[in-house]
Scaffold this motif. Structure first.
Motif, PDB file in Angstrom:
ATOM      1  N   ASP A  14       0.832  -1.206   0.000  1.00  0.00           N
ATOM      2  CA  ASP A  14       0.000   0.000   0.000  1.00  0.00           C
ATOM      3  C   ASP A  14       0.863   1.252   0.000  1.00  0.00           C
ATOM      4  O   ASP A  14       0.538   2.259  -0.642  1.00  0.00           O
ATOM      5  CB  ASP A  14      -0.938   0.008   1.206  1.00  0.00           C
ATOM      6  CG  ASP A  14      -2.041  -1.017   1.089  1.00  0.00           C
ATOM      7  OD1 ASP A  14      -2.382  -1.391  -0.053  1.00  0.00           O
ATOM      8  OD2 ASP A  14      -2.574  -1.449   2.125  1.00  0.00           O
ATOM      9  N   GLY A  15       1.957   1.201   0.745  1.00  0.00           N
ATOM     10  CA  GLY A  15       2.863   2.352   0.783  1.00  0.00           C
ATOM     11  C   GLY A  15       3.521   2.616  -0.556  1.00  0.00           C
ATOM     12  O   GLY A  15       3.770   3.770  -0.928  1.00  0.00           O
ATOM     13  N   LEU A  16       3.822   1.550  -1.289  1.00  0.00           N
ATOM     14  CA  LEU A  16       4.363   1.724  -2.644  1.00  0.00           C
ATOM     15  C   LEU A  16       3.358   2.461  -3.515  1.00  0.00           C
ATOM     16  O   LEU A  16       3.722   3.382  -4.259  1.00  0.00           O
ATOM     17  CB  LEU A  16       4.682   0.351  -3.244  1.00  0.00           C
ATOM     18  CG  LEU A  16       5.143   0.348  -4.698  1.00  0.00           C
ATOM     19  CD1 LEU A  16       6.458   1.087  -4.861  1.00  0.00           C
ATOM     20  CD2 LEU A  16       5.268  -1.095  -5.212  1.00  0.00           C
ATOM     21  N   MET A  17       2.092   2.071  -3.390  1.00  0.00           N
ATOM     22  CA  MET A  17       1.047   2.714  -4.185  1.00  0.00           C
ATOM     23  C   MET A  17       0.917   4.195  -3.819  1.00  0.00           C
ATOM     24  O   MET A  17       0.943   5.069  -4.694  1.00  0.00           O
ATOM     25  CB  MET A  17      -0.288   2.011  -3.945  1.00  0.00           C
ATOM     26  CG  MET A  17      -1.471   2.672  -4.640  1.00  0.00           C
ATOM     27  SD  MET A  17      -3.049   2.044  -4.026  1.00  0.00           S
ATOM     28  CE  MET A  17      -3.059   2.679  -2.338  1.00  0.00           C
ATOM     29  N   THR A  18       0.803   4.492  -2.518  1.00  0.00           N
ATOM     30  CA  THR A  18       0.612   5.884  -2.108  1.00  0.00           C
ATOM     31  C   THR A  18       1.847   6.727  -2.412  1.00  0.00           C
ATOM     32  O   THR A  18       1.732   7.904  -2.761  1.00  0.00           O
ATOM     33  CB  THR A  18       0.275   5.972  -0.605  1.00  0.00           C
ATOM     34  OG1 THR A  18       1.304   5.328   0.167  1.00  0.00           O
ATOM     35  CG2 THR A  18      -1.059   5.301  -0.309  1.00  0.00           C
ATOM     36  N   GLY A  19       3.030   6.119  -2.299  1.00  0.00           N
ATOM     37  CA  GLY A  19       4.250   6.849  -2.626  1.00  0.00           C
ATOM     38  C   GLY A  19       4.310   7.204  -4.103  1.00  0.00           C
ATOM     39  O   GLY A  19       4.695   8.321  -4.469  1.00  0.00           O
TER      40      GLY A  19
END
Length: 209
Positions: free
Chosen positions: A130-135
């Motif tokens: 999820d952090g990869l997506m939001t980043g």
């Protein structure tokens, strides 16, 4: 409040790992990332839990150029989901009867939705994926829908080519997980702590003598 957040996070991650095991035992298809995890597991011989943990930390390396900072929940997610996935596979038998497979799939989707609401609501940091997506959304300015769809199409395709399970469960997950999390998240969202008033606000709010 912090005790509740940590407890909720840990319970959510445990349930998430168990739900992954339920998806696998149902044998009707996995969500995109887990198709990839299963495919890598099939090719390497490592357990699905070990692959989930390894991929989580590899994805965290991609956070570095995105200047994304992990939280406690991020690191806990990277480890515990894989641990509980392997534990679930050890505890849950395989189902050969279609009725049992469908029931297990339905239970897996519901449990996964509850688990997602729990760990997101704890507000202790996103999971690696999820952090990869939001980043990427923050750095590129692209929409969440475009970035998430692009990532999941890539990992689904690669996972399928590696031998991961794609089926009706993949479609059911894609259609159901969003609405389930949307309904449950407000019930599990830990409220922000109340901020102490600034000194001037406190003076203005004080009753006159």
């Amino acid at each position: 409040m912090m005790t509740r957040r940590i407890t909720q996070l840990l319970i959510g991650l445990a349930m998430y790992g168990i739900s992954l095991a339920m998806f696998i035992r149902a044998g009707l298809g996995l969500d995109p990332w887990d198709v990839f995890h299963q495919g890598v597991s099939e090719k390497t011989g490592f357990s699905i839990g070990v692959v989930v943990i390894a991929v989580s930390f590899l994805v965290l390396l991609l956070w570095i150029p995105l200047r994304q900072m992990p939280g406690f929940g991020t690191l806990a997610n990277a480890i515990l989901v894989g641990v509980f996935a392997d534990l679930g596979l050890w505890l849950i038998p395989e189902f050969s009867h279609l009725g049992g497979q469908i029931a297990l799939l339905a239970g897996a989707v519901i449990l996964n939705g509850i688990a997602s609401a729990c760990y997101i609501g704890a507000r202790l940091g996103p999971g690696a994926r999820d952090g990869l997506m939001t980043g990427l959304v923050r750095r590129t300015g692209w929409s969440v829908r475009l970035v998430r769809t692009g990532i999941e199409v890539v990992v689904l395709a690669v996972g399928f080519l590696l031998g991961g399970s794609v089926g009706v469960g993949t479609v059911v997950y894609a259609l159901a997980i969003g609405p389930i999390v949307q309904v449950l998240l407000p019930k599990f969202m830990v409220p922000e702590p109340a901020k102490a008033p600034a000194p001037t606000e406190a003076v203005e709010a004080a009753p006159a003598a």
